[in-house]
Design a protein around this motif. Sequence first.
Motif, short mmCIF file in Angstrom:
data_model
loop_
_atom_site.label_atom_id
_atom_site.label_comp_id
_atom_site.label_asym_id
_atom_site.label_seq_id
_atom_site.Cartn_x
_atom_site.Cartn_y
_atom_site.Cartn_z
N TYR A 143 -2.18 4.68 7.32
CA TYR A 143 -2.64 3.35 6.93
C TYR A 143 -2.10 2.32 7.73
O TYR A 143 -2.72 1.33 7.95
CB TYR A 143 -2.09 3.12 5.24
CG TYR A 143 -2.11 1.63 5.02
CD1 TYR A 143 -3.31 1.08 4.60
CD2 TYR A 143 -1.12 1.05 4.79
CE1 TYR A 143 -3.64 -0.03 4.18
CE2 TYR A 143 -1.13 -0.31 4.58
CZ TYR A 143 -2.49 -0.99 4.11
OH TYR A 143 -2.57 -2.30 3.82
N TYR B 23 0.93 -1.40 0.01
CA TYR B 23 -0.03 -0.08 -0.03
C TYR B 23 0.86 1.11 0.05
O TYR B 23 0.69 2.16 -0.72
CB TYR B 23 -1.00 0.03 1.13
CG TYR B 23 -1.88 1.23 1.37
CD1 TYR B 23 -2.88 1.19 0.74
CD2 TYR B 23 -1.54 2.35 1.77
CE1 TYR B 23 -3.93 2.19 0.72
CE2 TYR B 23 -2.19 3.56 1.78
CZ TYR B 23 -3.72 3.40 1.24
OH TYR B 23 -4.26 4.55 1.23
N CYS B 24 2.03 1.11 0.99
CA CYS B 24 2.71 2.60 0.78
C CYS B 24 3.50 2.45 -0.43
O CYS B 24 3.77 3.66 -0.62
CB CYS B 24 3.64 2.34 2.07
SG CYS B 24 2.90 2.61 3.78
N LYS C 123 7.81 2.37 2.84
CA LYS C 123 7.87 1.56 1.57
C LYS C 123 8.84 0.47 2.07
O LYS C 123 8.71 -0.87 1.92
CB LYS C 123 8.31 2.17 0.45
CG LYS C 123 7.20 3.20 -0.06
CD LYS C 123 7.69 4.06 -1.40
CE LYS C 123 6.45 4.87 -1.85
NZ LYS C 123 6.87 5.45 -3.08
N LEU D 74 2.75 1.95 -3.24
CA LEU D 74 1.64 2.28 -4.39
C LEU D 74 1.04 3.93 -4.12
O LEU D 74 0.81 5.08 -4.85
CB LEU D 74 0.51 1.71 -4.46
CG LEU D 74 0.51 0.10 -5.08
CD1 LEU D 74 -0.64 -0.57 -4.98
CD2 LEU D 74 0.94 0.31 -6.43
N HIS D 75 0.90 4.36 -2.66
CA HIS D 75 0.18 5.56 -2.39
C HIS D 75 1.04 6.37 -1.31
O HIS D 75 0.95 7.47 -0.94
CB HIS D 75 -0.94 5.12 -1.55
CG HIS D 75 -1.96 4.37 -2.40
ND1 HIS D 75 -2.59 4.75 -3.58
CD2 HIS D 75 -2.31 3.15 -2.17
CE1 HIS D 75 -3.42 3.78 -3.76
NE2 HIS D 75 -3.26 2.83 -3.16
N GLY D 76 2.25 5.93 -1.10
CA GLY D 76 3.17 6.58 0.04
C GLY D 76 2.56 6.64 1.25
O GLY D 76 1.60 5.74 1.77
#
Length: 570
Positions: free
Chosen positions: A405, A197-198, A207, A200-202
Motif C-alpha cells: 500500500y 490504512y496500515c 503503523k 486498519l489493514h496492517g
Amino acid sequence: MKLKEKKRKAKKEARRRNRKKAISQSQSLCAGEKEYVHQRKRVVLESLSSLGINCTTDSVPHIALLASGGGQRASVGLLGSLYQMEKEHLVDMLLYLGSVSGSTWSMSSIYSDPQWSDSPDSLDTAVSRLSGPEVPLEKALAWLDERAEEDYFSLSDVWGVLTSAGIMKQMDLRRLSDEASRKATNPYPIYSAIEKYCYLHGPIQGKWFEVTPHEAGFTELGLFVKTSLLGSKFENGKLLVKEPEMDMVKLQGILGSALALDQTIKDLIPPWLNVSGQMDGAAEDYLRVYNALDKLVALTRSTIKDPTALSDLDKLQKILEDMLNHDKSVWLESKSLEERKSSFGQWSLELMAAVQTWSQSLEDGAFKTNVSLLTKQVLPMIRKWEWGTTGNFLYKYQDSTVPPYLRSTETFHLIDAGLLINVAYPSFLGEKRDIDLIIAPEYSAGNMFETLTLARDYAAEVKKPFPDIDSKILEERDWPKGCYVLEGKEKAPTIVHAHARTHARRLLLPVYRYAAEFKAKMEDFSTFQRPYSQEKIEFELETAKANIKINKETLLREIKKAVLRRHNKM
C-alpha cells in the motif's frame, strides 16, 4: 558506445545517491539526534550530581517521560506534571520527552520556548496561556484560508487551527525542524502518529510513525526523511517537488485527530441509536456530520467574545440539538429497518443545509464574513471526511520491506497515535534509543492498564523487549494505586506507570465518598468536550502535580537504579 555506457552508469549512480540522500533506512539514531543526545547528557549529568546521585559521563541513564493522550485532560495534565517535576528538580534528568494525541498539544506549546526547561517562568506562562485571551477567529481563519489552497488540505487542518486557537490559545507558526539547530537545553522531543490504512489493514510495520526535529518516518520500517521534507512529493525515493514544511498548527491537527477514525465516532453514538444492526454507512456518515458540526461550534465559540456572536452560536447549537431530537423521534417511529436506514442520508444533508441557512441569516458584519469563510472551507471537508493527508515519501520506493500500500499511493494519512496505543512506547522500545527508564504519567480514561497491555502485545509482535506485567496488577484496573513499577530485565526498560486519576480520586473523595459518585464526576473530564473552564483546568493541573509530588521518592529510587543499570551496560 563506451561513452554512452559511462553516462548511463553515471546517471544511475546519481539517482542512487539522490535516493540515498532523500530517504534514509536505518534502525540507528540519525546524526542530528545522536549529537543532541550527546550534548543533553551533560545537562542530565549535572542534574544528577546536584541531587547527590553519583554518575559518570558513561553511565548517564537514558530516561524518557512519555505522556499519555486524553484530549484536554492530557494536555493540561502534561503541563501539571512538568510543572511539578521542575519544582522537584527532575526535568533535567530527562533525555527524551514523548507524547501522543492531546499531550502533543501542550508539548508543542511548551517547546515554542527554546529554553523552557531552563526558565522557571516558562511553564507558568504555558499554564496561564490556557486561561488567557483567545486567538481571534479572524487570525485562525486567515491561516485556514491559506491551507485550503494547498494540495493536501484536510480536516486535520481545521482541527489543528481550532484546537490551537480555542484550547491552547496559541497559533504556533514555527516548523519542527527549526528545533534541529537548538542547543540541548530541553529533553529531545518526539511526536507520534499512525498511518491510517496500515492501522486498519496492517502490516504492523507500517503503523507507527514518529516525527522529531531531525527526521520523520516509520519506526519499525526504519525509513525516514528529513522533517523539513515531510509532505513533499517523492517517487522511487527521489524528491520531485519540495513543499513548504508544515507548521506546528497543522502538525498539532494531525497528532491529535482522534475523530479521524470511524470507531471514535461510534463511541459517541447516542443511546437511542446504539442498537445492534442499525449502524450502516449512512448512519455512520450522519454521526460524523453531527459530531463534527457540534465540535466545530464549541471550538469556534472559544475564539470569540462578542455577545451577539455568542448568542448566534447558541442558536445554531439549539438548531442542531433540535434536529437530532427530531431525527430521534422519526427514527423510533419508523416501522421498518429499511425505512430507518434510508433516513440517515437525508438527515446528513439537512444538517449541512441548516448550517448554511443559519449562516446566511446572520446580520452583515465581521462575524458573518468569518462564518461564511469557515463554512465554505469546512462543510465540503466534513462530507469528504479526509484527515491527515500527507505526501508519501515511499511512493514507488523500490524496497521489498515496504508494504505494498505504501509503495502504491502518492499520499498517506497520518492520524492520532493514541488510537493504537495511548502512550508513545513504540518509539522508545529496542536498541535504537536504548531506554533505561520510562516515566509514564497516565491521563487516559477507562482501563488504566490498557496502554501497558497494548504496548506489551505490540512489543511482542515486533520482537522488542518489554517488562513483565504481573497479572495481579491488572486485577486492580477499576481502582488502581497511584503508581506501579514494572522492573525491566536485560534489554527491557523499567516503567514507572503513574495514574493521575488516582490522585483525582484523593482530591474528590472527601466530597464524593463512593466509587460510583467519583466515576460520575470524572465524566465531567471526558475526552471529547468543549474547552475546559478555569475550574477544570485548575483541577487537572493540581491532580497532575499531586501525582508527581507523591511519587517523587519512587522516581528518585528508579533513577538511581537506572544509573546503575547504565553503568553495568558499559
